[in-house]
Scaffold this motif. Structure first.
Motif, mmCIF file in Angstrom:
data_model
loop_
_atom_site.group_PDB
_atom_site.id
_atom_site.type_symbol
_atom_site.label_atom_id
_atom_site.label_comp_id
_atom_site.label_asym_id
_atom_site.label_seq_id
_atom_site.Cartn_x
_atom_site.Cartn_y
_atom_site.Cartn_z
ATOM 1 N N SER A 80 -4.007 7.828 -21.262
ATOM 2 C CA SER A 80 -4.948 7.562 -22.241
ATOM 3 C C SER A 80 -5.457 8.656 -22.758
ATOM 4 O O SER A 80 -5.181 9.917 -22.037
ATOM 5 C CB SER A 80 -6.229 6.667 -21.451
ATOM 6 O OG SER A 80 -7.083 7.676 -20.638
ATOM 7 N N THR A 81 -6.305 8.858 -23.770
ATOM 8 C CA THR A 81 -7.261 10.147 -24.130
ATOM 9 C C THR A 81 -8.156 10.094 -23.163
ATOM 10 O O THR A 81 -8.635 9.412 -22.449
ATOM 11 C CB THR A 81 -7.746 10.137 -25.275
ATOM 12 O OG1 THR A 81 -8.440 8.754 -25.536
ATOM 13 C CG2 THR A 81 -6.818 10.185 -26.380
ATOM 14 N N GLU A 83 -11.373 13.175 -21.510
ATOM 15 C CA GLU A 83 -12.387 14.437 -21.631
ATOM 16 C C GLU A 83 -12.576 15.059 -20.387
ATOM 17 O O GLU A 83 -12.916 14.242 -19.444
ATOM 18 C CB GLU A 83 -13.719 14.010 -22.206
ATOM 19 C CG GLU A 83 -14.656 15.100 -22.395
ATOM 20 C CD GLU A 83 -16.094 14.709 -22.862
ATOM 21 O OE1 GLU A 83 -16.376 14.511 -24.033
ATOM 22 O OE2 GLU A 83 -16.850 14.201 -21.948
ATOM 23 N N ASP A 93 -10.855 18.391 -24.437
ATOM 24 C CA ASP A 93 -10.376 16.964 -24.763
ATOM 25 C C ASP A 93 -8.787 16.939 -24.574
ATOM 26 O O ASP A 93 -8.233 18.132 -24.908
ATOM 27 C CB ASP A 93 -10.617 16.521 -25.904
ATOM 28 C CG ASP A 93 -12.049 16.114 -26.383
ATOM 29 O OD1 ASP A 93 -12.618 15.437 -25.749
ATOM 30 O OD2 ASP A 93 -12.469 16.640 -27.526
ATOM 31 N N SER A 94 -8.229 15.823 -23.928
ATOM 32 C CA SER A 94 -6.766 16.208 -23.589
ATOM 33 C C SER A 94 -6.099 14.627 -23.758
ATOM 34 O O SER A 94 -6.939 13.547 -24.093
ATOM 35 C CB SER A 94 -6.536 16.641 -22.150
ATOM 36 O OG SER A 94 -5.008 16.756 -21.894
ATOM 37 N N GLU A 95 -5.157 14.361 -23.170
ATOM 38 C CA GLU A 95 -4.259 13.243 -23.282
ATOM 39 C C GLU A 95 -3.336 13.022 -22.022
ATOM 40 O O GLU A 95 -2.675 14.157 -21.775
ATOM 41 C CB GLU A 95 -3.767 12.839 -24.608
ATOM 42 C CG GLU A 95 -2.996 11.583 -24.588
ATOM 43 C CD GLU A 95 -2.147 11.066 -25.777
ATOM 44 O OE1 GLU A 95 -1.738 9.940 -25.904
ATOM 45 O OE2 GLU A 95 -2.210 11.979 -26.661
ATOM 46 N N LYS A 97 -0.292 11.282 -21.077
ATOM 47 C CA LYS A 97 0.609 10.402 -21.672
ATOM 48 C C LYS A 97 1.403 9.644 -20.656
ATOM 49 O O LYS A 97 1.775 10.137 -19.838
ATOM 50 C CB LYS A 97 1.684 11.180 -22.748
ATOM 51 C CG LYS A 97 0.936 12.040 -23.850
ATOM 52 C CD LYS A 97 1.934 12.618 -24.657
ATOM 53 C CE LYS A 97 1.178 13.214 -25.955
ATOM 54 N NZ LYS A 97 2.182 14.089 -26.739
ATOM 55 N N SER A 119 -10.863 6.387 -23.882
ATOM 56 C CA SER A 119 -9.884 5.195 -24.767
ATOM 57 C C SER A 119 -10.335 3.798 -24.559
ATOM 58 O O SER A 119 -11.708 3.666 -23.695
ATOM 59 C CB SER A 119 -8.293 5.141 -24.048
ATOM 60 O OG SER A 119 -8.322 4.537 -22.930
#
Length: 237
Positions: A80-81, A83, A93-95, A97, A119
């Motif tokens: 998910s995305t 923080e 902010d990151s993700e 994957k 998310s």
């Protein structure tokens, strides 16, 4: 006591109580816990080498600040995305994957952070901390040179491969030198063969997000189901 003095005393008492709760709330927000004590980090397996946690952060929720002081590996099952907030640097902010692997080198560099799932769906990953300061020099580990294995992690304390086995496919026999962790992306039937042992075939049903501890020794793995079986296989060095 006069009415005026009672009013002043009441105001002072109210101020003191308010200050207490404000300070307490601020402390609670910045409370730092060990990673394995953070409420969204569920310890599912442990031995003298690793602590394995299934991390489940619901949509919109945030972990407590937690301290990382050991090398760790995160396998993102449902990404998910996010923080990420720190005590000593700006929020980022990151993700995460799905399918990715993140390694944190924290034997000598401690880090404190908290993670918010930004998310609309669950963030789930399986992480493990390496409890021994390493490398431990178990052996120069490797895997068969076949299309089933893809190297996804190569650090001084741990190595990892993504393993994709089609229905009925086998890894062929290989030697594992150090202890490890196996993390599954799909569900199915895994046949574990220990060459040279009587009744050596062990059948294990696995589900998405499952993990298991592994040991050194000769081994052969077979997909005993009718669908592809995908997992990451980690070995400590």
């Amino acid at each position: 006591m006069g009415k005026f003095n009672k009013t002043i005393l009441s105001a002072q008492l109210l101020l003191a109580v308010t200050s207490f709760f404000v300070l307490h709330s601020a402390w609670a927000v910045d409370e730092v816990v060990a990673t394995n004590l953070e409420p969204y980090h569920h310890v599912i397996l442990e031995n003298k080498y690793v602590t394995v946690m299934r991390v489940m952060i619901p949509a919109g929720k945030t972990t407590l600040f937690h301290e990382q002081h050991l090398d760790y590996v995160n396998t993102h099952i449902d990404g998910s995305t996010v923080e990420i907030s720190y005590l000593d640097k700006p929020t980022a902010d990151s993700e995460m994957k799905s399918g990715n692997v993140k390694f944190g080198a924290h034997q000598d560099v401690h880090e404190v952070d908290k993670v918010k799932n930004t998310s609309s769906h669950l963030n789930m990953h399986v992480g493990f901390e390496i409890k021994k300061i390493g490398p431990q020099h178990f052996g120069n580990t490797s895997r068969p040179d076949t299309s089933a294995f893809q190297n996804v992690l190569d650090k001084k304390t741990v190595r990892g491969w993504k393993v994709t086995l089609q229905a009925g496919e086998t890894t062929t026999a290989y030697t594992q030198y150090g202890p490890g962790v196996r993390v599954f992306f799909t569900e199915g039937r895994l046949l574990v063969n220990i060459p040279g042992k009587i009744n050596r075939n062990k059948e294990i049903w696995v589900h998405k997000g499952d993990a298991m501890l592994t040991n050194a020794g000769r081994i052969e793995l077979t997909n005993g189901g009718d669908m592809p079986l995908v997992f990451n296989d980690y070995e400590l060095l």
